[in-house]
Design an enzyme around this catalytic site. Structure first.
Site, PDB file in Angstrom:
ATOM      1  N   GLU A  37     -71.188 -44.511 -48.922  1.00 14.25           N
ATOM      2  CA  GLU A  37     -71.282 -43.195 -48.293  1.00 14.25           C
ATOM      3  C   GLU A  37     -72.018 -43.394 -46.975  1.00 14.25           C
ATOM      4  O   GLU A  37     -73.240 -43.537 -46.947  1.00 14.25           O
ATOM      5  CB  GLU A  37     -72.021 -42.211 -49.213  1.00 14.25           C
ATOM      6  CG  GLU A  37     -71.338 -41.979 -50.560  1.00 14.25           C
ATOM      7  CD  GLU A  37     -69.947 -41.381 -50.430  1.00 14.25           C
ATOM      8  OE1 GLU A  37     -69.602 -40.859 -49.348  1.00 14.25           O
ATOM      9  OE2 GLU A  37     -69.182 -41.439 -51.401  1.00 14.25           O
ATOM     10  N   CYS A  89     -76.263 -36.706 -42.547  1.00 12.36           N
ATOM     11  CA  CYS A  89     -75.090 -37.548 -42.300  1.00 12.36           C
ATOM     12  C   CYS A  89     -73.868 -36.731 -41.908  1.00 12.36           C
ATOM     13  O   CYS A  89     -72.978 -37.244 -41.233  1.00 12.36           O
ATOM     14  CB  CYS A  89     -74.781 -38.407 -43.528  1.00 12.36           C
ATOM     15  SG  CYS A  89     -74.409 -37.476 -45.021  1.00 12.36           S
TER      16      CYS A  89
END
Length: 472
Positions: free
Chosen positions: A214, A252
């Site tokens: 991720e 993110c």
């Protein structure tokens, strides 16, 4: 305090326990999920305080909203759906193999590893754990060395609430993280930057450990070509700025840059300033606005700004009068205009409260701009025209999309979360996470009534006739 046992022996204990109880029943899995939920619920104030100390400042309200609430939601979603997820799933059988039956059974992988980043240290530990524990695994978690107070507290709490052969937390520096990534896990999930993700994947390759990465990247926010005329422009700016300012941009999936119709830059700046003033009055002392996590990250962001300034970019204060403070690492939000594409702020993930604003002439140009770059983790599109929305959804590739808002796709527990290419590999959340941490075992049950015996040697005329039928 670091755990007294060597990392390898902690892993071995976890692995042996997983092999000895390779498919725990639903009651065991639910107990582990409930224990994780109780750990977070019982210790909310201490967790919020630890995160605040690690960041220099982050409000308890933001930690509750962005870390604890989605963690509880992920655990609750797994508990509600666990019975259905664990059931074998029937699959169709070709005519030639009937009346046999086929199914997929989900079984735990065993001992899994989770490497947690610093920006959301609780949620990005708890959300993967919800999936891993629901799938029946045991887990070893490596917390970030950049959030030592949170790491220490979480390690202490896990040791108090869980047996050490069920769940264990590792603290330590980059050397420990490298050793962790080399362990022969049954699966390894890493959340962090793309460059470090490459290193993790190389380390895992030696033991053929499957990985879920991720990562991050430059997630665009696109304002549709006629949104200003529809009266929804101010709302789009508000949602972009709020998404960017959460955790001071250290997210993110924060909007990394904005694409908007040429000529609307000044309107965007005016609306953005109003949003910042409304949400963060007196931003220099505002307790709702986070600081940058450490001096290295603060210096990196300041270097982006100085390089852009030297390249004749326009640097616009979105909180006029507020100044950056290196002592507290408080960095007010800035918009950047007239940027050269070669600047680092245009090439690297920003991960802070800097927002490039880029004009486009038509939607074709905006789509080409996005598609000419590495595929992003997230994409945000603002429009009221369904034809344009469908174009952007169909003609761009991103890990996830929120339409007419930002961030919120990550909060939908029934949607998979993950990236594409440089922004990630694999996904989790909800059933997607349960699948990620499970063996999908293919099972075929042969019937007593079966024609398969007609296909055994010695091959002859009957075999020839049957194979001619099969190959038609």
């Amino acid at each position: 305090m670091p755990h007294p046992d060597p990392l390898a022996s902690r892993f071995t204990r976890l692995q042996l326990a997983a092999r000895g109880d390779s498919n725990p029943d639903r009651a065991v899995r639910e107990r582990r999920l409930l224990t994780l939920d109780r750990l977070l619920l019982d210790n909310e104030p201490a967790i919020a305080d630890a995160v605040r100390r690690d960041f220099g400042h982050r409000s308890a309200a933001e930690t509750r909203l962005l870390e604890l609430f989605p963690s509880h939601a992920a655990i609750g979603h797994a508990r509600r759906h666990l019975r259905r997820w664990m059931r074998p799933r029937a699959r169709s059988v070709s005519l030639w193999f009937q009346p046999g039956r086929a199914e997929v059974r989900y079984q735990p992988l065993g001992a899994v590893g989770i490497i947690v980043p610093w920006n959301y240290p609780i949620f990005l530990a708890a959300a993967p754990l919800a999936a891993a524990l629901a799938a029946g695994n045991r887990a070893l978690v490596k917390m970030s060395e950049n959030t030592p107070a949170t790491a220490s507290l979480f390690a202490e709490l896990v040791a108090r609430y869980f047996a050490d052969d069920e769940l264990s937390v590792v603290e330590g520096d980059v050397g420990v993280a490298q050793e962790f990534a080399r362990l022969p896990f049954d699966h390894l999930l890493f959340t962090g930057s793309t460059p470090v993700g490459r290193q993790v994947m190389r380390a895992a390759a030696d033991s053929l450990t499957p990985v879920t990465l991720e990562l991050g990247g430059k997630s665009p926010a696109i304002i549709g070509p006629r949104l200003a005329a529809s009266g929804h422009f101010a709302r789009a700016v508000e949602r972009i700025i709020i998404g960017k300012c959460m955790n001071a941009g250290q997210t993110c999936i924060a909007p990394d840059y904005v694409l908007l119709p040429a000529g609307q830059e000044q309107a965007f700046i005016e609306h953005a300033r109003q949003v910042v003033a409304d949400c963060y009055p007196a931003i220099e002392s505002n307790t709702d606005y986070s600081t940058i996590v450490d001096q290295r990250q603060y210096a990196r962001l300041c270097a982006y700004v100085e390089e852009a300034r030297a390249g004749n970019a326009k640097i616009i204060d979105l909180a006029p009068g507020a100044v950056a403070d290196s002592a507290t690492r408080r960095l007010p939000p800035l918009a950047l205009l007239d940027l050269s594409d070669s600047l680092r702020v245009m090439q690297e993930e920003i991960f802070g409260p800097l927002l490039p604003v880029l004009p486009y002439r038509d939607l074709d140009e905006a789509i080409r701009f996005v598609n000419s770059r590495p595929r992003p983790l997230a994409l945000y599109y603002f429009d009221r025209e369904n034809a344009n929305i469908e174009r952007v959804l169909n003609e761009t590739v991103a890990g996830g999309v929120t339409v007419n808002d930002t961030i919120l796709h990550i909060a939908q527990d029934d949607l998979p979360f993950g990236g594409v290419g440089p922004s990630g590999m694999g996904c989790y959340h909800g059933f997607a996470g349960f699948e990620t941490f499970s063996v999908k075992k293919a099972v075929f049950r042969q019937s007593r009534l079966s024609a398969i015996g007609l296909f055994k040697p010695p091959y002859g005329a009957v075999f020839d006739r049957l194979t001619r039928i099969l190959l038609r």
